[in-house]
Design a protein around this motif. Structure first.
Motif, PDB file in Angstrom:
ATOM      1  N   GLU A  14       5.934   2.360  -9.491  1.00 56.01           N
ATOM      2  CA  GLU A  14       5.778   1.441  -8.178  1.00 56.01           C
ATOM      3  C   GLU A  14       7.099   0.485  -7.981  1.00 56.01           C
ATOM      4  O   GLU A  14       7.756   0.300  -7.198  1.00 56.01           O
ATOM      5  CB  GLU A  14       4.634   0.627  -8.220  1.00 56.01           C
ATOM      6  CG  GLU A  14       4.174   0.073  -7.086  1.00 56.01           C
ATOM      7  CD  GLU A  14       2.793  -0.461  -6.854  1.00 56.01           C
ATOM      8  OE1 GLU A  14       2.695  -1.453  -6.476  1.00 56.01           O
ATOM      9  OE2 GLU A  14       1.845   0.119  -7.412  1.00 56.01           O
TER      10      GLU A  14
ATOM     11  N   GLN B 188       0.640  -1.208  -0.046  1.00 54.39           N
ATOM     12  CA  GLN B 188       0.016   0.093  -0.170  1.00 54.39           C
ATOM     13  C   GLN B 188       0.940   1.266   0.004  1.00 54.39           C
ATOM     14  O   GLN B 188       0.401   2.229  -0.657  1.00 54.39           O
ATOM     15  CB  GLN B 188      -1.094  -0.077   1.024  1.00 54.39           C
ATOM     16  CG  GLN B 188      -2.058   1.039   1.101  1.00 54.39           C
ATOM     17  CD  GLN B 188      -2.856   1.140   0.050  1.00 54.39           C
ATOM     18  OE1 GLN B 188      -3.763   0.131   0.076  1.00 54.39           O
ATOM     19  NE2 GLN B 188      -2.804   1.899  -0.776  1.00 54.39           N
ATOM     20  N   TYR B 189       1.920   1.152   0.673  1.00 51.48           N
ATOM     21  CA  TYR B 189       2.905   2.400   0.912  1.00 51.48           C
ATOM     22  C   TYR B 189       3.582   2.546  -0.596  1.00 51.48           C
ATOM     23  O   TYR B 189       3.525   3.769  -1.049  1.00 51.48           O
ATOM     24  CB  TYR B 189       4.054   2.259   1.631  1.00 51.48           C
ATOM     25  CG  TYR B 189       4.699   3.236   2.003  1.00 51.48           C
ATOM     26  CD1 TYR B 189       4.478   4.285   2.903  1.00 51.48           C
ATOM     27  CD2 TYR B 189       5.869   3.467   1.293  1.00 51.48           C
ATOM     28  CE1 TYR B 189       5.465   5.502   3.167  1.00 51.48           C
ATOM     29  CE2 TYR B 189       6.781   4.615   1.445  1.00 51.48           C
ATOM     30  CZ  TYR B 189       6.335   5.688   2.519  1.00 51.48           C
ATOM     31  OH  TYR B 189       7.193   6.751   2.641  1.00 51.48           O
TER      32      TYR B 189
ATOM     33  N   ARG C 191       2.069   1.886  -3.383  1.00 53.58           N
ATOM     34  CA  ARG C 191       1.232   2.482  -4.200  1.00 53.58           C
ATOM     35  C   ARG C 191       0.795   3.900  -4.013  1.00 53.58           C
ATOM     36  O   ARG C 191       0.518   4.588  -4.908  1.00 53.58           O
ATOM     37  CB  ARG C 191      -0.296   1.542  -4.039  1.00 53.58           C
ATOM     38  CG  ARG C 191      -1.603   1.975  -4.902  1.00 53.58           C
ATOM     39  CD  ARG C 191      -1.282   1.491  -6.154  1.00 53.58           C
ATOM     40  NE  ARG C 191      -0.869  -0.125  -6.596  1.00 53.58           N
ATOM     41  CZ  ARG C 191      -2.116  -1.088  -6.496  1.00 53.58           C
ATOM     42  NH1 ARG C 191      -3.225  -0.593  -6.367  1.00 53.58           N
ATOM     43  NH2 ARG C 191      -1.724  -2.303  -6.583  1.00 53.58           N
ATOM     44  N   ASP C 192       0.606   4.123  -2.706  1.00 53.04           N
ATOM     45  CA  ASP C 192       0.251   5.598  -2.417  1.00 53.04           C
ATOM     46  C   ASP C 192       1.576   6.579  -2.894  1.00 53.04           C
ATOM     47  O   ASP C 192       1.015   7.628  -2.956  1.00 53.04           O
ATOM     48  CB  ASP C 192       0.036   5.740  -1.113  1.00 53.04           C
ATOM     49  CG  ASP C 192      -1.005   4.877  -0.542  1.00 53.04           C
ATOM     50  OD1 ASP C 192      -1.958   4.782  -1.250  1.00 53.04           O
ATOM     51  OD2 ASP C 192      -1.320   4.526   0.827  1.00 53.04           O
ATOM     52  N   ASN C 193       2.553   6.134  -3.030  1.00 51.05           N
ATOM     53  CA  ASN C 193       3.796   7.106  -3.317  1.00 51.05           C
ATOM     54  C   ASN C 193       4.315   6.895  -4.540  1.00 51.05           C
ATOM     55  O   ASN C 193       5.327   7.416  -5.062  1.00 51.05           O
ATOM     56  CB  ASN C 193       4.794   6.884  -2.388  1.00 51.05           C
ATOM     57  CG  ASN C 193       4.575   7.275  -0.814  1.00 51.05           C
ATOM     58  OD1 ASN C 193       4.474   8.482  -0.567  1.00 51.05           O
ATOM     59  ND2 ASN C 193       3.964   6.300  -0.046  1.00 51.05           N
ATOM     60  N   SER C 194       3.492   6.494  -5.569  1.00 43.36           N
ATOM     61  CA  SER C 194       4.114   6.158  -6.792  1.00 43.36           C
ATOM     62  C   SER C 194       2.877   6.641  -7.798  1.00 43.36           C
ATOM     63  O   SER C 194       1.756   6.884  -7.402  1.00 43.36           O
ATOM     64  CB  SER C 194       4.365   4.711  -7.189  1.00 43.36           C
ATOM     65  OG  SER C 194       3.155   3.802  -7.119  1.00 43.36           O
ATOM     66  N   THR C 195       3.539   6.918  -8.966  1.00 48.96           N
ATOM     67  CA  THR C 195       2.723   7.417 -10.060  1.00 48.96           C
ATOM     68  C   THR C 195       1.767   6.506 -10.958  1.00 48.96           C
ATOM     69  O   THR C 195       1.002   6.669 -11.785  1.00 48.96           O
ATOM     70  CB  THR C 195       3.180   8.401 -10.931  1.00 48.96           C
ATOM     71  OG1 THR C 195       4.453   7.780 -11.743  1.00 48.96           O
ATOM     72  CG2 THR C 195       3.845   9.508 -10.112  1.00 48.96           C
TER      73      THR C 195
END
Length: 444
Positions: A256, A244-245, A247-251
């Motif tokens: 990812e 999830q981290y 996913r949340d911090n990639s475009t």
């Protein structure tokens, strides 16, 4: 004193689990015992001596299968090892892993008060480890060792953890594991990095000169020589939170995977960023002749390719000046996955216990395992980023960050949570085979 240029190791007295690379794939199990009767404990040592394979014996009717045995400080005391001998062991070993929790970053939810019983307690005396290419041969190895403790009422099995390695060699976060291991002078086993010369045997086996020319040997000599120290740790991995981290911090999916590679220093396949900076290369990742053949300072001193704070660069800075000359902080590291894998693409935690059984092997608990944990994994001062922690296994608490050097602007990831939680562990001494016999013949 100056160390000799070559040392002939007494392989027939060293347990095979110390130096031998593990098969691929493989299964393993860890069984802990408590000694309630000294005489039965000594009988266990005599019996287990027959089940333990030496480093000289690489031919086994069960294939790449072997059994190893180690003892905690409490275990040596339970066997009646004289106090004057106990005092010659490393002080970290005498304290035990639970007492060293703060130095290791085992605080908060990773603290010993939350560990899985009986890990970290005085009840853990003996650790038996069996390794085999598959579950069937693993159980055959355990059956071979079972007569050592069967019908000994004064010896009780108190905990067991079964582990496995997938054919892909991936650990629960999805990265190929077990790639890097040092060459040990006199062992007969090649290291994984052809650019790194072998380390002195005394860095890993007691009784031989180390990189400083010193010789560490608990006394009497028959007890300490050809032994080593081992740290076992059960590490729970929060796979869904990690995914999830990312996913949340990639475009997007490609970003990812790049982010995952920057955090680790390798792509999921095992291909290092140092050799494949822009995209994954599964062929390179699967090639043991190439996937660890690189350095940092020569080609990437600023970390634009492999960030200075990533997991593998922290764990082994390679040719960086901070790594030391002589090389004082290298260690043999082995990890074995446990628990069911989280299905691909799942971002919700299913409540299952999964992670890694981590094993350190070395002759210097303080300047190898503890130094790497405290100074490299849980601090970044060595590469100019004081106070930062390893993004994968560090004792993060949601307040830290991770920097990816790049031009024209660096990329910074914030609020790193803890992805790996310590569930327990032990400091152990893995004796030579002659020492096992000596322990079995102790008299009151």
């Amino acid at each position: 004193m100056t160390a000799p240029t070559h040392v002939a190791l007494e392989l027939d007295d060293i347990q095979r689990g110390v130096l031998s690379p593990r098969p691929t794939p493989y299964a393993a199990t860890y069984i802990l015992f408590r000694i309630d009767d000294r005489a039965h404990g000594r009988e266990l040592m005599r019996r287990v001596r027959a089940a333990v394979t030496s480093a000289a014996d690489t031919v086994n009717p069960l294939g790449e299968t072997w059994v190893s045995v180690a003892l905690t400080f409490h275990g040596l005391k339970a066997l009646g090892v004289p106090p004057q001998a106990l005092e010659t062991f490393a002080w970290e070993f005498r304290q035990g892993m639970a007492a060293r929790a703060t130095a290791l970053g085992d605080v908060g939810e990773s603290g010993p008060e939350h560990w899985e019983a009986p890990l970290g307690t005085s009840d853990v005396h003996v650790v038996l480890v069996a390794v085999a290419p598959d579950s069937a041969r693993l159980e055959a190895a355990v059956d071979r060792a079972r007569p050592a403790y069967h019908r000994l009422s004064g010896v009780t099995a108190i905990w067991r953890q079964n582990c496995h390695a997938l054919p892909t060699e991936a650990e629960p976060f999805g990265y190929r594991d077990g790639i890097s291991h040092p060459a040990v002078e006199g062992s007969g086993f090649a290291g994984s990095n052809p650019l790194a010369p072998p380390l002195k045997a005394g860095e890993f086996v007691l009784g031989y000169p180390d990189e400083l020319g010193g010789v560490q040997t608990p006394q009497p000599d028959i007890l300490g020589r050809n032994g080593t120290y081992v740290a076992f740790r059960k590490l729970h991995q929060r796979v869904a939170a990690f995914r999830q981290y990312l996913r949340d911090n990639s475009t997007g999916p490609e970003d990812e995977e790049l982010l995952a590679a920057k955090l680790m220093g390798r792509w999921r396949s095992g291909a290092p960023l140092a050799l494949s900076p822009s995209c994954d290369d599964p062929g390179l990742g699967a090639d043991p002749r190439r996937n660890n053949a690189f350095l940092y300072e020569r080609d990437d001193p600023a970390g634009f390719v492999t960030p200075g704070g990533c997991h593998i660069r922290r764990g082994n800075p390679r040719d960086a000046a901070v790594a030391g000359e002589p090389r004082l902080h290298r260690m043999i590291r082995r990890g074995t996955a446990y628990g069911p894998p989280l299905p691909e693409g799942v971002l919700e935690d299913d409540g299952a216990d999964r992670g890694l059984m981590f094993t350190f092997i070395g002759a210097h608990l303080g300047r190898q395992f503890e130094f790497v944990q405290s100074e490299w994994m849980n601090d970044g001062v060595f590469f100019g980023a004081a106070g930062t922690r390893d993004p994968i296994v560090g004792a993060n608490d949601g307040s830290g960050d991770f920097t990816v050097p790049r031009r024209p602007l660096r990329r910074r990831l914030r609020a790193l949570p803890r992805f790996v939680v310590t569930r327990g562990g032990e400091y152990c001494f893995m004796p030579g085979l002659n020492a096992l016999s000596w322990l079995g013949d102790l008299k009151d």
